[in-house]
Design a protein around this motif. Structure first.
Motif, PDB file in Angstrom:
ATOM      1  N   SER A   1       0.828  -1.209   0.000  1.00  0.00           N
ATOM      2  CA  SER A   1       0.000   0.000   0.000  1.00  0.00           C
ATOM      3  C   SER A   1       0.859   1.253   0.000  1.00  0.00           C
ATOM      4  O   SER A   1       0.511   2.262  -0.622  1.00  0.00           O
ATOM      5  N   PHE A   2       1.970   1.205   0.713  1.00  0.00           N
ATOM      6  CA  PHE A   2       2.825   2.368   0.915  1.00  0.00           C
ATOM      7  C   PHE A   2       3.985   2.439  -0.074  1.00  0.00           C
ATOM      8  O   PHE A   2       4.487   3.527  -0.373  1.00  0.00           O
ATOM      9  N   LEU A   3       4.433   1.277  -0.559  1.00  0.00           N
ATOM     10  CA  LEU A   3       5.645   1.197  -1.386  1.00  0.00           C
ATOM     11  C   LEU A   3       5.303   0.421  -2.650  1.00  0.00           C
ATOM     12  O   LEU A   3       5.672  -0.728  -2.819  1.00  0.00           O
ATOM     13  N   TYR A   4       4.593   1.096  -3.540  1.00  0.00           N
ATOM     14  CA  TYR A   4       3.955   0.434  -4.671  1.00  0.00           C
ATOM     15  C   TYR A   4       4.827   0.481  -5.921  1.00  0.00           C
ATOM     16  O   TYR A   4       5.320   1.544  -6.310  1.00  0.00           O
ATOM     17  N   THR A   5       5.016  -0.677  -6.529  1.00  0.00           N
ATOM     18  CA  THR A   5       5.635  -0.755  -7.847  1.00  0.00           C
ATOM     19  C   THR A   5       4.682  -1.489  -8.780  1.00  0.00           C
ATOM     20  O   THR A   5       3.780  -2.203  -8.342  1.00  0.00           O
ATOM     21  N   GLU A   6       4.885  -1.294 -10.062  1.00  0.00           N
ATOM     22  CA  GLU A   6       4.082  -1.978 -11.077  1.00  0.00           C
ATOM     23  C   GLU A   6       4.990  -2.889 -11.898  1.00  0.00           C
ATOM     24  O   GLU A   6       5.821  -2.397 -12.654  1.00  0.00           O
TER      25      GLU A   6
ATOM     26  N   PHE B   1      -5.206   7.520   1.886  1.00  0.00           N
ATOM     27  CA  PHE B   1      -5.559   6.240   1.300  1.00  0.00           C
ATOM     28  C   PHE B   1      -6.633   6.447   0.234  1.00  0.00           C
ATOM     29  O   PHE B   1      -7.497   7.320   0.367  1.00  0.00           O
ATOM     30  N   ASP B   2      -6.600   5.623  -0.805  1.00  0.00           N
ATOM     31  CA  ASP B   2      -7.598   5.741  -1.867  1.00  0.00           C
ATOM     32  C   ASP B   2      -8.903   5.033  -1.518  1.00  0.00           C
ATOM     33  O   ASP B   2      -9.937   5.282  -2.152  1.00  0.00           O
ATOM     34  N   LYS B   3      -8.875   4.177  -0.495  1.00  0.00           N
ATOM     35  CA  LYS B   3     -10.068   3.452  -0.068  1.00  0.00           C
ATOM     36  C   LYS B   3     -10.038   3.301   1.446  1.00  0.00           C
ATOM     37  O   LYS B   3      -8.967   3.324   2.050  1.00  0.00           O
ATOM     38  N   PRO B   4     -11.194   3.128   2.077  1.00  0.00           N
ATOM     39  CA  PRO B   4     -11.195   2.863   3.527  1.00  0.00           C
ATOM     40  C   PRO B   4     -10.638   1.485   3.824  1.00  0.00           C
ATOM     41  O   PRO B   4     -10.610   0.606   2.956  1.00  0.00           O
ATOM     42  N   SER B   5     -10.206   1.293   5.048  1.00  0.00           N
ATOM     43  CA  SER B   5      -9.652  -0.001   5.448  1.00  0.00           C
ATOM     44  C   SER B   5     -10.759  -1.035   5.564  1.00  0.00           C
ATOM     45  O   SER B   5     -11.829  -0.756   6.121  1.00  0.00           O
ATOM     46  N   PRO B   6     -10.524  -2.237   5.060  1.00  0.00           N
ATOM     47  CA  PRO B   6     -11.495  -3.314   5.300  1.00  0.00           C
ATOM     48  C   PRO B   6     -11.544  -3.652   6.790  1.00  0.00           C
ATOM     49  O   PRO B   6     -10.633  -3.303   7.553  1.00  0.00           O
ATOM     50  N   CYS B   7     -12.589  -4.330   7.195  1.00  0.00           N
ATOM     51  CA  CYS B   7     -12.686  -4.824   8.564  1.00  0.00           C
ATOM     52  C   CYS B   7     -12.140  -6.246   8.610  1.00  0.00           C
ATOM     53  O   CYS B   7     -12.501  -7.087   7.779  1.00  0.00           O
ATOM     54  N   TYR B   8     -11.273  -6.490   9.565  1.00  0.00           N
ATOM     55  CA  TYR B   8     -10.661  -7.805   9.685  1.00  0.00           C
ATOM     56  C   TYR B   8     -11.114  -8.474  10.979  1.00  0.00           C
ATOM     57  O   TYR B   8     -11.318  -7.816  11.997  1.00  0.00           O
TER      58      TYR B   8
ATOM     59  N   LEU C   1      -1.554   7.222  -1.131  1.00  0.00           N
ATOM     60  CA  LEU C   1      -1.157   8.094  -2.226  1.00  0.00           C
ATOM     61  C   LEU C   1      -0.678   9.456  -1.727  1.00  0.00           C
ATOM     62  O   LEU C   1      -1.121   9.942  -0.692  1.00  0.00           O
ATOM     63  N   ARG C   2       0.202  10.064  -2.510  1.00  0.00           N
ATOM     64  CA  ARG C   2       0.656  11.430  -2.250  1.00  0.00           C
ATOM     65  C   ARG C   2       0.295  12.292  -3.454  1.00  0.00           C
ATOM     66  O   ARG C   2       0.645  11.967  -4.591  1.00  0.00           O
ATOM     67  N   ASP C   3      -0.424  13.389  -3.201  1.00  0.00           N
ATOM     68  CA  ASP C   3      -0.794  14.302  -4.274  1.00  0.00           C
ATOM     69  C   ASP C   3      -0.724  15.739  -3.773  1.00  0.00           C
ATOM     70  O   ASP C   3      -0.110  16.007  -2.723  1.00  0.00           O
ATOM     71  N   GLU C   4      -1.362  16.651  -4.498  1.00  0.00           N
ATOM     72  CA  GLU C   4      -1.275  18.073  -4.132  1.00  0.00           C
ATOM     73  C   GLU C   4      -1.919  18.366  -2.781  1.00  0.00           C
ATOM     74  O   GLU C   4      -1.663  19.412  -2.175  1.00  0.00           O
ATOM     75  N   ASN C   5      -2.734  17.455  -2.292  1.00  0.00           N
ATOM     76  CA  ASN C   5      -3.396  17.649  -1.000  1.00  0.00           C
ATOM     77  C   ASN C   5      -2.677  16.959   0.159  1.00  0.00           C
ATOM     78  O   ASN C   5      -3.174  16.956   1.282  1.00  0.00           O
ATOM     79  N   GLY C   6      -1.541  16.360  -0.124  1.00  0.00           N
ATOM     80  CA  GLY C   6      -0.808  15.654   0.918  1.00  0.00           C
ATOM     81  C   GLY C   6      -0.848  14.161   0.679  1.00  0.00           C
ATOM     82  O   GLY C   6      -0.650  13.696  -0.445  1.00  0.00           O
ATOM     83  N   VAL C   7      -1.112  13.395   1.729  1.00  0.00           N
ATOM     84  CA  VAL C   7      -1.145  11.940   1.613  1.00  0.00           C
ATOM     85  C   VAL C   7      -2.470  11.403   2.130  1.00  0.00           C
ATOM     86  O   VAL C   7      -3.068  11.962   3.059  1.00  0.00           O
TER      87      VAL C   7
END
Length: 261
Positions: free
Chosen positions: A136-141, A186-193, A178-184
């Protein structure tokens, strides 16, 4: 899958593929543990705690992010990043043959250590790390992150050891940071585990926990009278994959690879 020059057995690789984590006991010897801990004590003695104030949290990033946080990608900062590059004692361990050999076993072609942290987890105040995935934090493709978590002291249920959901890496990445013009953010809420799905990874000092980038893992508060120090590395491959431009870490200078096949 393993490649030539690796130091993991086929049984270890099979366990890692199935569970998403692997515990390597006695990976660091007592002298290595002592050198890392003594070096950190020395750095603490030299540190001016009034000069910076930033906390990295998996729980609430937006309120704690500032320039100190962003700049930690390329210098030693006090939540303790970039140790693997800037400090010779930590670099010696991080770039050792046994670390490289283990990464060769996992199929890394041109690995770099993108992040390192010294985690103190002090008695009574060492905080919770909520369930998360390192990719989530250190993403490569495509995704290539592996976490290497070295216990510098015994890690137990009482003092805040790691917990993981075995096999959860097979379900893929659930969200990105994600990091963008608004700072950092998450793109989605955390699932419940379901906490019943987690298993504790209690380990002795010197043990290395290898963590798949998609493995769901966490740790709880340190409720004991003893600290739980650890040294954490995150590795990504740079052969045939791309570092995402919207990751929070943005390097001005690319790190040197540990090796190149």
């Amino acid at each position: 899958m393993g490649i030539e020059g690796g130091n993991l057995s086929s049984e270890q690789l099979q366990f890692f593929d199935s569970n998403g984590y692997l515990v390597l006991e006695s990976f660091a010897n007592p002298a290595e543990i002592e050198s890392l801990r003594k070096r950190m004590e020395q750095m603490l003695d030299e540190f001016d705690c009034s000069s910076t104030a930033s906390i990295f949290s998996t729980k609430n990033q937006q309120q704690t992010t500032n320039d100190h946080f962003f700049e930690s990608a390329e210098k030693i900062s006090f939540f303790w990043e970039a140790l693997h590059e800037k400090d010779p004692v930590f670099n010696k361990f991080s770039s050792s043959d046994k670390v490289s050999g283990m990464l060769r076993s996992l199929g890394y072609q041109r690995p770099i250590v993108i992040q390192s942290m010294y985690i103190f987890k002090q008695p009574g105040i060492g905080g919770e790390v909520v369930p998360h995935q390192d990719n989530s934090f250190l993403y490569t493709e495509p995704t290539t992150c592996t976490g290497l978590w070295l216990a510098l002291e015994d890690a137990t249920i009482v003092n805040g050891c790691l917990w993981a959901i075995p096999g959860s890496h097979r379900n893929g990445l659930v969200r990105r940071f994600l990091r963008d013009e608004n700072g950092v953010h998450f793109d989605k809420p955390s699932p419940c585990y379901n906490q019943k799905d987690f298993v504790p990874l209690e380990v002795k000092a010197g043990s290395l926990v290898v963590i798949h980038g998609d493995l769901i893992h966490q740790s709880f508060e340190n409720q004991s009278s003893k600290s739980r120090h650890a040294y954490s590395l995150h590795v990504v491959d740079t052969n045939g994959c791309k570092w995402a431009e919207d990751n929070w870490i943005r390097r001005n200078v690319d790190p040197e690879p540990l090796y190149s096949c």
